[in-house]
Scaffold this active site. Structure first.
Site, mmCIF file in Angstrom:
data_model
loop_
_atom_site.group_PDB
_atom_site.id
_atom_site.type_symbol
_atom_site.label_atom_id
_atom_site.label_comp_id
_atom_site.label_asym_id
_atom_site.label_seq_id
_atom_site.Cartn_x
_atom_site.Cartn_y
_atom_site.Cartn_z
ATOM 1 N N HIS A 219 40.814 35.699 36.941
ATOM 2 C CA HIS A 219 41.026 34.573 37.846
ATOM 3 C C HIS A 219 40.945 33.222 37.135
ATOM 4 C CE1 HIS A 219 40.969 37.472 41.012
ATOM 5 N NE2 HIS A 219 40.974 36.563 41.963
ATOM 6 N N SER A 223 46.894 35.382 37.160
ATOM 7 C CA SER A 223 47.592 36.625 36.841
ATOM 8 C C SER A 223 48.790 36.369 35.936
ATOM 9 C CB SER A 223 48.067 37.302 38.131
ATOM 10 O OG SER A 223 46.986 37.672 38.947
ATOM 11 N N LYS A 247 51.628 44.472 49.873
ATOM 12 C CA LYS A 247 52.250 45.254 48.800
ATOM 13 C C LYS A 247 51.266 46.259 48.210
ATOM 14 C CE LYS A 247 55.366 44.451 44.901
ATOM 15 N NZ LYS A 247 56.015 43.420 44.078
ATOM 16 N N ASP A 248 50.036 45.821 47.986
ATOM 17 C CA ASP A 248 49.011 46.730 47.471
ATOM 18 C C ASP A 248 48.665 47.802 48.495
ATOM 19 O OD1 ASP A 248 48.789 45.504 45.003
ATOM 20 O OD2 ASP A 248 47.245 44.110 45.668
ATOM 21 N N GLU A 291 39.506 67.843 29.133
ATOM 22 C CA GLU A 291 40.391 67.498 30.238
ATOM 23 C C GLU A 291 41.661 66.854 29.698
ATOM 24 O OE1 GLU A 291 40.041 68.709 33.105
ATOM 25 O OE2 GLU A 291 38.599 67.625 34.347
#
Length: 427
Positions: A219, A223, A247-248, A291
């Site tokens: 911040h 971005s 959108k998220d 994994e």
């Protein structure tokens, strides 16, 4: 970075005003994920994966807390306690499959998040600290994932712990002492299981704390965006809410649907069948693998098969495996190109996709048996991995001719005519 055109928080409700004066939590939320946080208007769906990573962490913490209420961190009954969760605890099978597959989905979104940062130059100034904190989160995730893999105390759990902690034994002089200190003994047993369970429970909360620092560091400069161009005015941004929250939200819905499909229809697809066999120190599995999300690094570890001078092959493999991650911490200074985004770097774009293919090959070889031709392919892919960051990327940043950059984010989105009309409209 402050945005003078950002909306300001002005509570009208008396209680919210009282709260804001004494504990400005509403103001923090408003300025962090609300209308008070302007975001570049051209973010694509690859910018969803940061939020999806946070959602995956929440799922892991919630399901992990529930599972910890029924799990017994004792080598005598750990395997039976997992079976008890699966068979006797109400919705225990759902919690376990959500937790196991949620870990895989967590790594999937984080890997996409990392490669998005690589392609769009999100590691470049002034966002170096965002990148470095992201890598710290990745390392913590790897440690948490490894220790979680040990807890079911199946065959792969036991022998995975034996192999991975055995890597430290390759360190000269102090290696075996470090391994015994990690395990609390000479082999994985009750002491090791208790330590791994304790740390596996603790580290997700440490990850959450580092994520707060990660968002805080983000911040300050604001971005990044697909063009890599800095914000030049209010015409280049839109409020985070409601545009990007919507959108998220769509991305989160797709993520949860895919996770549900995996949990309900293929819950063991990403696991290993041998881990449904209780740990037996006297029976070594034919093919020990970690994994899937560790496979690229496991391939680099196994790529060294010959001693070089006074350094044994095992030590070289361990050093190369750790170096493959630590190398990423120096990326902001290895790539000196003034252009951030790969969209405007023709040579970089080609070599980026070669790197993606190389990592995919390493992943495949890491899950394959330690035999030819996989060992030779691992060696070639490992050589390219290091060459990409240490040789190719620095050379490209000095020699390539980038494409012309747009004058602003608005021009990139709406075209030159609209961008040129902005000052006249403002008058």
């Amino acid at each position: 970075m402050s945005f003078p055109w950002a909306a300001q928080y002005t509570p009208t409700n008396p209680f919210m005003k009282w709260m804001d004066d004494r504990l400005p939590l509403p103001r923090l939320v408003f300025n962090s994920v609300g209308a008070g946080y302007p975001v570049p208007r051209n973010l694509n769906y690859f910018w969803n994966f940061g939020v999806l990573s946070g959602l995956a962490l929440v799922i892991q913490i919630v399901t992990g807390i529930v599972l910890a209420m029924h799990y017994a961190a004792n080598s005598e009954i750990a395997f039976a306690s997992v079976e008890h969760i699966m068979r006797d605890v109400n919705s225990g099978w759902l919690m376990r499959y959500l937790h196991a597959n949620g870990a895989s989905f967590f790594f999937i979104v984080v890997y996409i998040h990392i490669f998005r940062g690589l392609y769009y130059g999100s590691y470049k100034a002034p966002r170096e600290m965002v990148w470095l904190l992201g890598l710290v989160i990745f390392l913590l995730m790897m440690a948490t994932g490894f220790m979680g893999y040990v807890l079911p105390w199946g065959q792969m759990s036991f022998w995975g712990a034996q192999v991975i902690t055995g890597l430290f034994a390759a360190i000269p002089v102090v290696g075996e002492t470090i391994q015994q200190w990690l395990l609390g003994g000479f082999a994985p047993d009750n002491a090791a299981l208790n330590r791994f369970f304790s740390l596996h429970y603790l580290l997700p909360f440490v990850i959450a704390g580092v994520i707060i620092l990660h968002i805080w560091a983000l911040h300050l400069p604001g971005s990044s965006n697909p063009t890599g161009i800095d914000v030049k005015g209010p015409q280049d941004t839109i409020p985070f809410h409601p545009y990007y929250t919507a959108k998220d939200g769509f991305g989160a819905g797709v993520f949860l649907i895919l996770l549900a499909i995996m949990v309900f229809f293929a819950p063991n697809f990403l696991g290993h069948a041998d881990n449904y066999i209780e740990a037996n120190p006297l029976s070594t599995p034919a093919h020990i693998v970690p994994e899937w999300y560790f496979w690229p690094f496991y391939a680099i570890l196994r790529a060294f098969t010959v001693d070089i001078l006074f350094m044994p092959a095992k030590l070289l493999g361990v050093l190369a495996m750790f170096a493959s991650i630590l190398l990423l911490f120096f990326l902001p200074w290895l790539d000196k190109s003034p252009v951030r985004s790969g969209k405007f770097r023709p040579q970089f774009k080609i070599w980026f996709w070669v790197l993606v293919a190389d990592v995919a090959v390493l992943g495949y070889c890491g899950g394959a048996p330690a035999e030819e031709p996989y060992v030779m392919i691992s060696q070639l892919a490992s050589m390219y991995y290091f060459a990409h960051f240490l040789i190719i990327l620095p050379l490209i940043s000095r020699t390539e001719r980038p494409l012309p950059l747009p004058n602003s984010i608005t021009e990139a989105v709406l075209g030159k005519d609209h961008d040129a009309a902005q000052p006249a409209a403002a008058e």
